[in-house]
Scaffold this motif. Structure first.
Motif, short mmCIF file in Angstrom:
data_model
loop_
_atom_site.label_atom_id
_atom_site.label_comp_id
_atom_site.label_asym_id
_atom_site.label_seq_id
_atom_site.Cartn_x
_atom_site.Cartn_y
_atom_site.Cartn_z
N GLY A 74 -33.15 -18.29 8.67
CA GLY A 74 -32.66 -16.99 9.12
C GLY A 74 -33.77 -16.01 9.41
O GLY A 74 -34.63 -16.24 10.27
N PHE A 75 -33.82 -14.91 8.64
CA PHE A 75 -34.80 -13.85 8.87
C PHE A 75 -35.22 -13.27 7.52
O PHE A 75 -34.47 -13.31 6.55
CB PHE A 75 -34.22 -12.70 9.70
N VAL A 76 -36.41 -12.70 7.50
CA VAL A 76 -36.83 -11.85 6.39
C VAL A 76 -37.29 -10.52 6.98
O VAL A 76 -38.20 -10.48 7.81
CB VAL A 76 -37.96 -12.49 5.57
N LEU A 141 -32.11 -12.74 5.15
CA LEU A 141 -30.87 -12.91 5.91
C LEU A 141 -30.68 -14.36 6.32
O LEU A 141 -31.66 -15.10 6.47
CB LEU A 141 -30.87 -12.01 7.15
N ASP A 142 -29.42 -14.75 6.53
CA ASP A 142 -29.14 -16.12 6.96
C ASP A 142 -29.20 -16.23 8.48
O ASP A 142 -29.61 -15.29 9.17
CB ASP A 142 -27.79 -16.59 6.40
N GLU A 143 -28.76 -17.35 9.00
CA GLU A 143 -28.85 -17.62 10.44
C GLU A 143 -28.02 -16.64 11.27
O GLU A 143 -28.30 -16.41 12.44
CB GLU A 143 -28.40 -19.06 10.74
N ARG A 144 -27.00 -16.06 10.66
CA ARG A 144 -26.15 -15.09 11.37
C ARG A 144 -26.63 -13.67 11.14
O ARG A 144 -25.95 -12.72 11.52
CB ARG A 144 -24.70 -15.24 10.91
N ALA A 145 -27.81 -13.54 10.53
CA ALA A 145 -28.39 -12.24 10.21
C ALA A 145 -27.52 -11.45 9.23
O ALA A 145 -27.46 -10.22 9.28
CB ALA A 145 -28.66 -11.42 11.47
N GLU A 146 -26.89 -12.17 8.31
CA GLU A 146 -26.14 -11.54 7.21
C GLU A 146 -27.01 -11.59 5.96
O GLU A 146 -27.64 -12.60 5.67
CB GLU A 146 -24.82 -12.26 6.96
N LEU A 190 -27.42 -10.38 16.95
CA LEU A 190 -26.58 -10.92 15.88
C LEU A 190 -25.93 -9.80 15.07
O LEU A 190 -24.76 -9.88 14.70
CB LEU A 190 -27.41 -11.82 14.97
N ARG A 191 -26.70 -8.75 14.80
CA ARG A 191 -26.15 -7.64 14.02
C ARG A 191 -25.11 -6.86 14.83
O ARG A 191 -24.11 -6.38 14.27
CB ARG A 191 -27.27 -6.69 13.58
#
Length: 473
Positions: A74-76, A141-146, A190-191
């Motif tokens: 995902g993301f950090v 965050l996960d792959e869906r940016a959650e 995504l957000r």
């Protein structure tokens, strides 16, 4: 299209009318000039993070700096926020003056800052290549940016570059984004999709802005790029995470907005039907508005009518029992202000709550004591800021059109007459939104005649139809 501008607009009169001043009491200035970081010994050194800022080109009060990394899962997001709570002494002269002001007020010819500029544009601002104290958020965050994990700690940070929205947009289109924000477009999209899923309601109305034009002034529609939206999602995400931390801890300050009244949604559906718009029953209002083609007359009408959905915004302070209303319907989730402490009073206190919750330490007593008063302070400050903004636009509109009574303008009818209000039209040539006498057809492009442009009263009125007799209806 001919650009209309005017000289000699006195925004000082608005400062006088609303008792605004850029001057601070001597004690407040002295405290700002001698401010020291009360938590210097506790900070982690995170100057290794290549943080960057994204702000309007002329801004010097830089609250936020970000670093966004794409990972296999995902993301950090690292989001550094100017640590105002570390340098404003609770109960001091500066604290008292900041509470009186509530926020920074922006006028076309200059701002009236919440804090003295030596602090807000100097010692605490996250200017590039300078080490600064910050409240550093880390959101995984996960792959869906959650979000899957959230923490905020005190740290030393350094911004390595400053960007503006237009520059980020251009770099995105050319594939040359700075590595620290290379993932921002994917994250932002995504957000934005998540917002629709949450039922968020975003209104994309023509926002007027008074800008300098040589030695005069003119009105423009605020340019908004995809980069604006992506960057806004970083702050929104952080505010949502902060709100959840406070709800879980049973203490904090939330920004709230009740769900739209059923009657308001029904009225909006009626307006859509009258404009020939297809709005399937199963499609939520936020999703419907987000899917409208921008800048068409019908869309402008729908966005104007949809303002009725977002009424009743407020603040909810709590210490113990969580209030019944914790969500912000415009965002579709609980939300708190934590990302603009140099410009908004509430953010300093909310950030202190989140820092204490994440550290597992008691919330400072000075924060607990202030919470009950913050809701009213911020509501009053927001109301004043909105009045000041509106007065600046109204004065500019009237000055731009003064002496042109009788001229005909092409316009879009944003609102028709409904028995409770006058019609309202948007004249793109002058970037003016004004009341309109007569009964112009809502949602249509029409010709209107300027009836009144009163500088003293800051009012503009048009008349329909665009005839001498019709303008006096």
């Amino acid at each position: 299209m001919t650009r209309i501008s005017a000289r000699g607009i006195d925004f000082g009169a608005i400062r006088t009318d609303f008792s605004l001043t850029a001057d601070f009491p001597p004690r407040a200035v002295a405290e700002a000039e001698s401010a020291v970081d009360r938590f210097a010994a506790e900070r982690a050194d995170r100057t290794d993070l290549a943080l960057v800022t994204i702000d309007p080109p002329t801004s010097m009060d830089l609250d936020q700096a970000l670093h966004l990394e794409r990972t296999p899962t995902g993301f950090v997001l690292h989001y550094a926020i100017a640590d105002v709570g570390a340098v404003v002494v609770p109960g001091g002269g500066l604290d008292a003056e900041v509470r009186r002001r509530g926020q920074t007020f922006y006028l076309p010819d200059g701002s009236l800052p919440l804090h003295p500029r030596v602090m807000s544009e100097g010692a605490v601002s996250l200017l590039p290549d300078l080490v600064r104290p910050a409240a550093l958020w880390r959101i995984e965050l996960d792959e869906r940016a959650e979000p899957v994990s959230v923490e905020v700690t005190r740290a030393l940070v350094r911004s390595v570059a400053r960007f503006d929205y237009a520059g980020v947009q251009a770099d995105s289109e050319s594939g040359s984004l700075h590595p620290s924000i290379a993932a921002l477009p994917e994250f932002g999209k995504l957000r934005l999709a998540s917002a629709i899923d949450r039922g968020a309601i975003e209104l994309k109305l023509p926002e007027q802005e008074v800008v300098g034009d040589g030695d005069g002034w003119r009105l423009e529609l605020q340019p908004r790029t995809e980069a604006d939206d992506w960057n806004a999602e970083v702050s929104l995400l952080t505010g949502m995470c902060a709100a959840q931390l406070m709800i879980d801890a049973g203490i904090g300050l939330l920004r709230t907005l009740p769900a739209p009244a059923a009657g308001a949604v029904a009225a909006l559906r009626k307006a859509a039907s009258a404009l020939g718009m297809d709005w399937p029953t199963q499609v939520p209002v936020g999703e419907f508005l987000a899917g409208l083609e921008p800048n068409t007359p019908a869309t402008l009408v729908m966005m104007t009518e949809a303002t009725s959905l977002l009424r009743g915004a407020g603040y909810a302070a709590f210490d113990g029992e969580v209030p019944e209303l914790v969500t912000h319907s415009g965002i579709g989730a609980p939300y708190a202000h934590v990302t603009a402490p140099l410009r908004r009073l509430s953010d300093r206190f909310s950030t202190e709550v989140c820092l204490a919750v994440c550290a597992g330490t008691p919330v400072p007593q000075w924060v607990r004591e202030a919470l009950p008063s913050l809701s009213d302070l911020m509501r009053g400050s927001d109301t004043l800021a909105n009045k000041v903004d509106r007065a600046c636009v109204d004065l500019t509109e009237a000055t731009l059109l003064a002496g042109r009574e009788g001229e005909v303008f092409e316009a879009v009818v944003l609102r028709g007459v409904d028995g409770k209000r006058e019609a309202e039209v948007f004249a793109p040539q002058a970037t003016v939104i004004g009341k309109c006498l007569g009964d112009p057809p809502e949602g249509e492009a029409v010709s209107v005649r300027l009836v009144q442009a009163d500088v003293a009263e800051r009012t503009v009125k048009f008349g329909y139809p665009a005839t001498a007799s019709g303008s006096q209806t």
